[in-house]
Design an enzyme around this catalytic site. Structure first.
Site, PDB file in Angstrom:
ATOM      1  N   HIS A 180      -8.740   1.116   7.994  1.00 16.85           N
ATOM      2  CA  HIS A 180      -8.042   0.787   6.747  1.00 16.85           C
ATOM      3  C   HIS A 180      -8.130   1.978   5.780  1.00 16.85           C
ATOM      4  O   HIS A 180      -7.190   2.264   5.039  1.00 16.85           O
ATOM      5  CB  HIS A 180      -8.667  -0.477   6.154  1.00 16.85           C
ATOM      6  CG  HIS A 180      -7.904  -1.030   4.986  1.00 16.85           C
ATOM      7  ND1 HIS A 180      -6.561  -1.319   5.033  1.00 16.85           N
ATOM      8  CD2 HIS A 180      -8.308  -1.343   3.726  1.00 16.85           C
ATOM      9  CE1 HIS A 180      -6.163  -1.787   3.856  1.00 16.85           C
ATOM     10  NE2 HIS A 180      -7.199  -1.808   3.042  1.00 16.85           N
TER      11      HIS A 180
ATOM     12  N   SER B 137       0.844  -1.207   0.000  1.00 16.33           N
ATOM     13  CA  SER B 137       0.000   0.000   0.000  1.00 16.33           C
ATOM     14  C   SER B 137       0.873   1.250   0.000  1.00 16.33           C
ATOM     15  O   SER B 137       1.793   1.355   0.801  1.00 16.33           O
ATOM     16  CB  SER B 137      -0.860   0.056   1.264  1.00 16.33           C
ATOM     17  OG  SER B 137      -1.562  -1.121   1.450  1.00 16.33           O
TER      18      SER B 137
ATOM     19  N   HIS C  94      -4.556  -3.250  -3.063  1.00 14.23           N
ATOM     20  CA  HIS C  94      -3.596  -4.200  -3.618  1.00 14.23           C
ATOM     21  C   HIS C  94      -4.165  -4.791  -4.891  1.00 14.23           C
ATOM     22  O   HIS C  94      -5.224  -5.396  -4.875  1.00 14.23           O
ATOM     23  CB  HIS C  94      -3.338  -5.350  -2.640  1.00 14.23           C
ATOM     24  CG  HIS C  94      -2.798  -4.907  -1.324  1.00 14.23           C
ATOM     25  ND1 HIS C  94      -1.465  -4.699  -1.115  1.00 14.23           N
ATOM     26  CD2 HIS C  94      -3.407  -4.617  -0.172  1.00 14.23           C
ATOM     27  CE1 HIS C  94      -1.281  -4.308   0.127  1.00 14.23           C
ATOM     28  NE2 HIS C  94      -2.447  -4.240   0.726  1.00 14.23           N
TER      29      HIS C  94
ATOM     30  N   HIS D  64      -1.628 -11.575   2.085  1.00 15.58           N
ATOM     31  CA  HIS D  64      -1.251 -11.481   3.492  1.00 15.58           C
ATOM     32  C   HIS D  64      -1.688 -12.733   4.241  1.00 15.58           C
ATOM     33  O   HIS D  64      -2.677 -13.369   3.891  1.00 15.58           O
ATOM     34  CB  HIS D  64      -1.927 -10.270   4.143  1.00 15.58           C
ATOM     35  CG  HIS D  64      -1.549  -8.965   3.531  1.00 15.58           C
ATOM     36  ND1 HIS D  64      -2.127  -8.508   2.377  1.00 15.58           N
ATOM     37  CD2 HIS D  64      -0.637  -8.034   3.907  1.00 15.58           C
ATOM     38  CE1 HIS D  64      -1.580  -7.331   2.067  1.00 15.58           C
ATOM     39  NE2 HIS D  64      -0.680  -7.031   2.976  1.00 15.58           N
TER      40      HIS D  64
ATOM     41  N   ALA E 175       2.919  -0.683   4.357  1.00 10.48           N
ATOM     42  CA  ALA E 175       2.356   0.381   5.187  1.00 10.48           C
ATOM     43  C   ALA E 175       2.458  -0.102   6.627  1.00 10.48           C
ATOM     44  O   ALA E 175       2.271  -1.293   6.891  1.00 10.48           O
ATOM     45  CB  ALA E 175       0.906   0.608   4.816  1.00 10.48           C
TER      46      ALA E 175
ATOM     47  N   TYR F  61      -3.136 -12.707   7.026  1.00  8.45           N
ATOM     48  CA  TYR F  61      -4.469 -12.497   7.627  1.00  8.45           C
ATOM     49  C   TYR F  61      -5.609 -12.840   6.678  1.00  8.45           C
ATOM     50  O   TYR F  61      -6.755 -12.948   7.094  1.00  8.45           O
ATOM     51  CB  TYR F  61      -4.621 -11.067   8.168  1.00  8.45           C
ATOM     52  CG  TYR F  61      -4.527  -9.950   7.155  1.00  8.45           C
ATOM     53  CD1 TYR F  61      -5.504  -9.741   6.185  1.00  8.45           C
ATOM     54  CD2 TYR F  61      -3.448  -9.069   7.188  1.00  8.45           C
ATOM     55  CE1 TYR F  61      -5.406  -8.702   5.280  1.00  8.45           C
ATOM     56  CE2 TYR F  61      -3.340  -8.026   6.283  1.00  8.45           C
ATOM     57  CZ  TYR F  61      -4.320  -7.859   5.330  1.00  8.45           C
ATOM     58  OH  TYR F  61      -4.218  -6.829   4.424  1.00  8.45           O
ATOM     59  N   GLU F  62      -5.305 -13.006   5.394  1.00  9.17           N
ATOM     60  CA  GLU F  62      -6.371 -13.376   4.454  1.00  9.17           C
ATOM     61  C   GLU F  62      -6.737 -14.853   4.587  1.00  9.17           C
ATOM     62  O   GLU F  62      -7.689 -15.316   3.969  1.00  9.17           O
ATOM     63  CB  GLU F  62      -5.933 -13.063   3.017  1.00  9.17           C
ATOM     64  CG  GLU F  62      -5.836 -11.564   2.758  1.00  9.17           C
ATOM     65  CD  GLU F  62      -5.210 -11.253   1.399  1.00  9.17           C
ATOM     66  OE1 GLU F  62      -5.899 -11.432   0.397  1.00  9.17           O
ATOM     67  OE2 GLU F  62      -4.028 -10.852   1.376  1.00  9.17           O
TER      68      GLU F  62
ATOM     69  N   ASN G 115      -0.016   5.787   9.695  1.00  5.47           N
ATOM     70  CA  ASN G 115      -0.806   6.219  10.860  1.00  5.47           C
ATOM     71  C   ASN G 115       0.040   6.017  12.106  1.00  5.47           C
ATOM     72  O   ASN G 115       1.029   5.280  12.069  1.00  5.47           O
ATOM     73  CB  ASN G 115      -2.079   5.359  10.966  1.00  5.47           C
ATOM     74  CG  ASN G 115      -1.750   3.873  11.081  1.00  5.47           C
ATOM     75  OD1 ASN G 115      -1.416   3.229  10.078  1.00  5.47           O
ATOM     76  ND2 ASN G 115      -1.795   3.351  12.284  1.00  5.47           N
TER      77      ASN G 115
ATOM     78  N   MET H  46       1.647  -5.875   9.147  1.00  2.64           N
ATOM     79  CA  MET H  46       1.109  -7.236   8.999  1.00  2.64           C
ATOM     80  C   MET H  46       1.714  -7.982   7.801  1.00  2.64           C
ATOM     81  O   MET H  46       1.066  -8.878   7.238  1.00  2.64           O
ATOM     82  CB  MET H  46      -0.410  -7.169   8.838  1.00  2.64           C
ATOM     83  CG  MET H  46      -1.115  -6.428   9.962  1.00  2.64           C
ATOM     84  SD  MET H  46      -2.861  -6.244   9.622  1.00  2.64           S
ATOM     85  CE  MET H  46      -3.347  -5.082  10.921  1.00  2.64           C
ATOM     86  N   SER H  47       2.919  -7.613   7.400  1.00  2.00           N
ATOM     87  CA  SER H  47       3.485  -8.273   6.213  1.00  2.00           C
ATOM     88  C   SER H  47       5.002  -8.322   6.306  1.00  2.00           C
ATOM     89  O   SER H  47       5.571  -8.193   7.387  1.00  2.00           O
ATOM     90  CB  SER H  47       3.059  -7.509   4.948  1.00  2.00           C
ATOM     91  OG  SER H  47       3.688  -6.248   4.901  1.00  2.00           O
TER      92      SER H  47
END
Ligand code: HPA
Length: 278
Positions: free
Chosen positions: A250, A34, A65, A87, A117, A89-90, A238, A214-215
């Site tokens: 998000h 991102s 994405h 990711h 990000a 989390y998917e 952020n 998260m990546s």
């Protein structure tokens, strides 16, 4: 991907497919998360391939994405760009989300820039800043190398120097040239997809983290296993929960990424120029 042999054969298929698509043979690749995808606007594109056409690649779904692999030159440097990533989390497993790195290794990629990000923990950080990853803390709860082992590469991988010093220096130089506030720091990876609690952000700060996301960490570990040199770059979209006065969303992450995209695109181009000069 049921076993190591299937995975290796899929890597070969993906690599052979890529070699048929372009005469260019980049040894450098980048994963654009991102906020970083506008870098493609500076690229001389030779070929663009949707992940859906590539053996072993997953189509990418999260907004912000779009899954495409692009081969071309950027700032004079032959490069493969992965536009978007999947990711953990998917719901995919680690083998699936790190497959592109193994395929790139099979293809002949030797250096890899991973971008993402992230939420800022270090109190100096402001949204829109960049952070060159110096090291990471893996709190995803899993290791991407867990499993039966991959033929031809070590299982117990040394992670003393995950993020290559010379590429880190080029990233800092690119920050100076493009006048983007660029810091060095420690990236802490969580599985997500919920954002952190304020207590977690305070705890991660005490552990030594400067940013959270998260990546990136799974790809970095697999790349090191394959002997690829790695660099990592976060856009602080952020401030972490509790530091920020407003709830996280998000949309906020994507809006800051969008706001910075022109400057970041210039940063990435400048990095490629510096890298190409050697
Ligand atoms: N936390 C985790 N991941 C993130 C954040 C965050 O605050 N911002 C962007 N990715």
């Amino acid at each position: 991907m049921s076993n190591a042999r299937d995975s290796h054969s899929l890597c070969k298929q993906a690599s052979n497919y890529l070699k048929r698509q372009s005469r260019l043979r980049p040894q450098f690749a980048m994963v654009l998360g991102s906020g970083f995808q506008a870098a493609l606007s500076h690229m001389d594109v030779d070929v663009e391939i949707p992940y859906g056409k590539l053996p072993g690649f997953l189509s990418v779904g999260v907004s912000g994405h779009v899954g495409r692999l692009v081969i071309g030159t950027l700032g004079g440097l032959p490069v493969i760009v992965l536009k978007g990533r999947t990711h953990y989390y998917e719901g995919y497993d680690m083998d699936q989300i790190t497959f592109p790195v193994r395929a790139l290794s099979e293809y002949g990629i030797r250096n890899l820039l991973l971008t993402n990000a992230a939420g800022g923990i270090n109190r100096k950080f402001r949204p829109g800043d960049l952070m060159v990853i110096e090291d990471h803390i893996n709190l995803m709860g899993v290791n991407p190398l867990r499993g039966p082992g991959v033929f031809g590469v070590p299982r117990f991988v040394d992670l003393t120097d995950v993020y290559d010093e010379s590429m880190r220096n080029l990233l800092i130089q690119a920050g100076k040239k493009t006048k983007l506030r660029t810091f060095k720091g420690i990236y802490l990876a969580v599985s997500g997809p919920s954002y952190e609690t304020p207590a977690e952000i305070r705890a991660y700060g005490r552990l030594g983290a400067d940013a959270v996301g998260m990546s990136t960490v799974p790809e970095a570990i697999v790349a090191r296993q394959c002997g690829i040199k790695v660099a990592g770059l976060s856009c602080i979209t952020n401030l972490g929960a509790g530091i920020s006065k407003t709830p996280l969303s998000h949309q906020e992450v994507l809006a800051m990424a969008e706001q910075q995209k022109t400057k970041i695109a210039q940063f990435i181009k400048t990095f490629c120029e510096l890298y190409a000069k050697g």
